[in-house]
Design an enzyme around this catalytic site. Structure first.
Site, PDB file in Angstrom:
ATOM      1  N   ASP A   1       0.835  -1.132  -0.077  1.00  0.00           N
ATOM      2  CA  ASP A   1      -0.023  -0.022  -0.068  1.00  0.00           C
ATOM      3  C   ASP A   1       0.784   1.393  -0.049  1.00  0.00           C
ATOM      4  O   ASP A   1       1.927   1.442   0.559  1.00  0.00           O
ATOM      5  CB  ASP A   1      -0.787  -0.003   1.276  1.00  0.00           C
ATOM      6  CG  ASP A   1      -2.214   0.935   1.052  1.00  0.00           C
ATOM      7  OD1 ASP A   1      -2.499   1.532  -0.106  1.00  0.00           O
ATOM      8  OD2 ASP A   1      -2.709   1.268   2.162  1.00  0.00           O
TER       9      ASP A   1
ATOM     10  N   ASN B   1     -11.217  -2.582  -5.128  1.00  0.00           N
ATOM     11  CA  ASN B   1     -10.209  -1.704  -5.747  1.00  0.00           C
ATOM     12  C   ASN B   1     -11.108  -1.188  -6.998  1.00  0.00           C
ATOM     13  O   ASN B   1     -10.731  -0.185  -7.764  1.00  0.00           O
ATOM     14  CB  ASN B   1      -8.829  -2.169  -5.951  1.00  0.00           C
ATOM     15  CG  ASN B   1      -7.967  -2.030  -4.905  1.00  0.00           C
ATOM     16  OD1 ASN B   1      -7.021  -2.948  -4.642  1.00  0.00           O
ATOM     17  ND2 ASN B   1      -8.189  -0.965  -3.998  1.00  0.00           N
TER      18      ASN B   1
END
Ligand code: IPE
Ligand code: IPE
Ligand code: MG
Length: 246
Positions: free
Chosen positions: A22, A70
């Protein structure tokens, strides 16, 4: 340096590591660049990690590349990510498979939602070598909850009327792989974001502030040192210290 030569290892083995990669967007924003540039830099970092962990004797590496959530991102970003993942397989995964006879790559997640081109590219990498001694799982359109539901449905479809932990483990996308000893999350957020919900039961979780594109050798060292300093009890008493030996 293998784990057995590591003076800090205290005999603790790390066989399986999973990473929530991330921070690509923040890395780019900090530099005044579009988020996509962060993903390009992130793909470079991802290409380098298997080798770094192998030096510590890690046989199973699972990389979270794209979650079932996502898809909520702007269409442009999703498209750029899908193109980049395709490129990453062509430029990094396939050449690594050609060079390394022990490497085996598997995509975990629901491939049916991917473009036919990308799906075929994933299958090409998976079929390249179906067994080996170093395994890289790439989590693509992966969700932990979806994985559990999928495992139950497949178990039922195979005629099972009741499931057990052992049976469901086999039906997970990761079936046959050991649960992660360590789950690393870069980017500083303390959450699991639907990653390996079944498999994380006793994983040691390590959060790094490093943004994913900056992740490298020093971060790997830091994670390993952190792991060696942890005391895994698995619900029992102190297995590393004196209590269990008394
Ligand atoms: C991780 O980086 C890559 C994916 C989720 C695909 P992000 O894009 O989430 O980066 P941040 O968290 O916005 O910085
Ligand atoms: C987790 O990161 C997913 C990947 C790294 C592929 P996200 O950026 O999607 O997670 P949240 O939204 O911060 O929980
Ligand atoms: Mg993020």
């Amino acid at each position: 340096m293998g784990i057995n030569n590591n003076p800090h290892g205290n005999g603790k083995r790390v066989d399986s590591v999973a990473i929530i990669m991330d921070g690509n967007g923040r890395w780019a924003t900090k530099r005044g660049l579009p988020r996509t540039d962060g993903h390009i830099a992130g793909a470079k970092a991802a290409a380098a990690v298997p080798r770094l962990f192998r030096e510590y004797g890690v046989h199973h590496l699972t990389l979270y590349a794209f979650s079932t959530e996502n898809w909520k991102r702007p269409k442009d970003e999703v498209e750029a990510l899908m193109d980049l993942i395709y490129q990453y397989i062509d430029d990094a995964v396939i050449p690594a498979l050609k060079k390394d006879e022990e490497l085996c790559v598997r995509f975990i997640g629901d491939k049916s939602a991917l473009s036919e081109e990308l799906r075929q590219k994933c299958i090409e990498a998976e079929k390249f070598r179906e067994s080996g001694s170093y395994f890289c799982n790439i989590a693509l359109n992966y969700g932990g909850r979806a994985e559990i539901v999928n495992a139950v449905n497949r178990a039922i479809a195979d005629g099972n009327t009741i499931v057990s932990e052992e049976l469901l483990s086999i039906y997970m996308y990761t079936g046959g792989s050991p649960d992660p000893d360590i789950i690393i999350r870069t980017g500083g957020d303390f959450r699991i974001s639907n990653f390996l919900l079944w498999q994380c039961a006793y994983s040691e979780i390590i959060i790094l502030d490093t943004l994913w594109p900056d992740f490298g050798k020093e971060d790997v060292e830091k994670c390993m040192e952190e792991f060696y300093s942890r005391n895994r009890r698995f619900g029992g008493l102190d297995v590393d210290g004196s209590e269990s030996e008394a």
